[in-house]
Design an enzyme around this catalytic site. Structure first.
Site, PDB file in Angstrom:
ATOM      1  N   SER A 253     -32.385   5.799 -75.300  1.00 53.07           N
ATOM      2  CA  SER A 253     -33.468   5.825 -74.594  1.00 53.07           C
ATOM      3  C   SER A 253     -33.453   4.250 -73.932  1.00 53.07           C
ATOM      4  CB  SER A 253     -34.717   6.200 -75.126  1.00 53.07           C
ATOM      5  OG  SER A 253     -35.263   5.169 -76.164  1.00 53.07           O
ATOM      6  N   LYS A 254     -34.351   4.107 -73.172  1.00 52.35           N
ATOM      7  CA  LYS A 254     -34.612   2.999 -72.408  1.00 52.35           C
ATOM      8  C   LYS A 254     -34.536   1.812 -73.307  1.00 52.35           C
ATOM      9  CE  LYS A 254     -34.095   3.102 -68.010  1.00 52.35           C
ATOM     10  NZ  LYS A 254     -32.921   2.590 -67.839  1.00 52.35           N
ATOM     11  N   ARG A 255     -35.584   1.906 -74.410  1.00 56.94           N
ATOM     12  CA  ARG A 255     -35.637   1.038 -75.199  1.00 56.94           C
ATOM     13  C   ARG A 255     -34.495   0.304 -76.110  1.00 56.94           C
ATOM     14  NH1 ARG A 255     -36.028   2.806 -80.833  1.00 56.94           N
ATOM     15  NH2 ARG A 255     -35.913   4.889 -80.727  1.00 56.94           N
ATOM     16  N   GLY A 257     -31.852  -0.481 -74.033  1.00 59.03           N
ATOM     17  CA  GLY A 257     -31.150  -1.491 -73.243  1.00 59.03           C
ATOM     18  C   GLY A 257     -30.643  -0.484 -71.920  1.00 59.03           C
ATOM     19  N   GLU A 263     -27.029   0.196 -64.169  1.00 58.86           N
ATOM     20  CA  GLU A 263     -27.470  -1.151 -64.969  1.00 58.86           C
ATOM     21  C   GLU A 263     -26.439  -1.794 -65.482  1.00 58.86           C
ATOM     22  OE1 GLU A 263     -31.675  -0.001 -67.317  1.00 58.86           O
ATOM     23  OE2 GLU A 263     -30.353   1.659 -67.087  1.00 58.86           O
TER      24      GLU A 263
END
Ligand code: GLU
Length: 493
Positions: A253-255, A257, A263
């Site tokens: 997930s986003k956490r 990175g 991105e």
């Protein structure tokens, strides 16, 4: 293998996720290996989850990675349209057919009815399942209720018990208990098809031979097979790619990175490095090889050699692969990729990018193996294109504050000023001779000179830097540093 036709079917709900890119890539490898077709289909019927611009971002990321499609958006093809939102008539027709054949039925249960049912099942310790309330409503009655304005979904009638065995090219035979499944909603009350239904109808009408997709869809597979059977379609081959997990084995997930191709691109990763990295997320040619080109993968790729176990996402590995490509890729290609980073971080202007193309390439040649991403290039190159206005603080203490440092730099400057050929060899020779004569180590002159020329403590080899900057700029920066040291000396008196 005859007529390989595979597809990548993203829902336009955001950027192209790294897992989606791996799915697209494995489908593409397989299609190219078998001289088959790779189809891109946009699954955009879940209107609540759609995000604007998502399709163009997904297409842009795929193009950037070099994954081209044979049928799909922008190019069309004989099985189009390739946006599900443009195929609604087909889903409606097939759903009506199932109703007519008694294989599907209208269900009028409201969300409140279903919630109540769930509550009762919970109290009785049963698993949640649709209770079949509308199964036996005669079709004429259902039609009348709809004509009177009642809202209905269409559900597929499925067996209450029994098993479904699915053969997956990667996981082998997988067995599912049918009593765990609900009578499947195939059309929603807003006349949009549900994912499983639209997917099966399209895979059949687009003559897909193999469905290669993420493992999270394995649980949808028995439902889809039931649909294939009900619709009288020939079932395709399935291959579910292993999950991609974070290093702590949690869901990525986003956490953790960056998770989207876009991105990674913004962070300065190169497309061939990402492709190389994704290639090994769940597959390997069976040895220790770490660097591989798509052409080689297309030769070696085997679907049944894809791993069943989850792949662990490791940015350290990706960064290492990226450094490899930064060092080894074609200089023109690298320069083209680097220029937007240099412009956006104001190291060069757009005009300079054109006018000084050759120089930019020369500087890149010297620094390319000192950075891990394109995003690190501007900081590694800025002393070349910009004035040195500040000096590293620690460096000043170490190399400019020693008694005699201005004098030492001045001697270096005088010797360099006499050089006719200002290249790596001659500058180095000059410095070695001078320090030998002075009876000091060459480093004692190299360090303050590096600080003078670049403002920093670390840079590529000093003589490479000198050759790059050229005589005039080197002497100017050394003069500036000598002046700066004298201001320090005055301040310390
Ligand atoms: N639209 C689905 C997704 O994005 C596709 C699933 C499939 O490949 O069947 O997950």
């Amino acid at each position: 293998m005859d007529h390989v036709r595979v597809r990548f079917a993203p829902s336009p709900t955001g950027y192209l996720h790294i897992g989606g890119a791996r799915t697209a890539l494995f489908n593409w490898f397989f299609a190219r290996q078998h001289h088959g077709k790779f189809i891109l289909r946009i699954e955009d019927t879940d209107t609540k989850r759609l995000k604007e611009d998502s399709v163009s971002q997904i297409l842009a990321s795929m193009k950037w990675l070099g994954i081209d499609w044979d049928e799909g958006p922008e190019i069309g093809g004989s099985c189009g349209p390739y946006y599900q939102s443009e195929r609604l008539d087909l889903y409606k027709k097939e759903a009506q057919r199932l109703v007519k054949e008694g294989k599907a039925y209208y269900c009028f249960c409201t969300p409140e009815d279903l919630a109540k049912n769930r509550e009762i099942q919970r109290e009785q310790g049963q698993s949640f399942r649709y209770n079949g309330k509308c199964r036996d409503i005669p079709p004429e009655v259902a039609k009348d209720r709809i004509a009177a304005g009642e809202k209905a979904v269409i559900r597929l009638r499925i067996p209450d018990s029994g098993q479904m065995k699915v053969t997956d090219c990667i996981h082998g035979e997988v067995t599912f208990a049918l009593d765990q499944l609900d009578d499947l909603i195939i059309m929603k009350s807003n006349a949009m098809p549900a994912y499983n239904f639209a997917c099966v109808v399209d895979d059949h009408h687009m003559a897909i031979s193999h469905i290669i997709r993420a493992e999270e869809h394995l649980s949808n597979t028995p439902k889809q097979v039931l649909l294939y059977e009900a619709l009288g379609y020939e079932v395709v081959q399935f291959a579910h790619l292993p999950m991609i997990l974070a290093p702590d084995r949690s869901k990525l997930s986003k956490r953790h990175g960056a998770t989207s191709v876009e991105e990674f691109r913004e962070q300065g990763f190169l497309a061939p490095a990402i492709v190389n990295y994704l290639t090994f997320l769940g597959w390997s040619p069976g040895d220790d090889q770490e660097i591989i080109t798509p052409t080689e993968t297309i030769k070696k790729f085997m679907l049944n050699k894809v791993s069943k176990t989850a792949a662990i996402y490791d940015t350290k590995k990706l960064t290492w692969i990226n450094s490899h490509y930064l060092t080894n890729m074609d200089l023109d290609d690298l320069t083209r990729e680097a220029i937007p980073f240099l412009i956006s971080q104001k190291v060069i202007t757009k005009d300079q990018a054109h006018e000084q193309a050759k120089t930019i390439q020369k500087v890149i040649t010297v620094v390319r193996d000192r950075v891990k991403t394109l995003a690190e290039l501007p900081a590694a190159m800025d002393y070349y294109f910009k004035e040195v206005t500040t000096y590293d603080e620690k460096g000043v203490k170490k190399h400019f504050s020693k008694p005699g440092s201005a004098d030492l730099l001045r001697q270096g400057r005088e010797q360099l000023a006499q050089l006719e050929t200002f290249d790596v060899e001659h500058t180095e020779e000059t410095y070695r001779n001078l320090t030998a004569n002075l009876g000091i180590k060459v480093g004692e002159l190299i360090h303050p000179t590096r600080l003078a020329l670049t403002g920093r403590l670390v840079s590529p080899g000093l003589f490479d830097v000198m050759a790059l900057l050229g005589k005039e700029l080197c002497l100017k920066r050394m003069d500036e540093a000598i002046n700066y040291i004298s201001t320090l000396e005055i301040a310390n008196k």
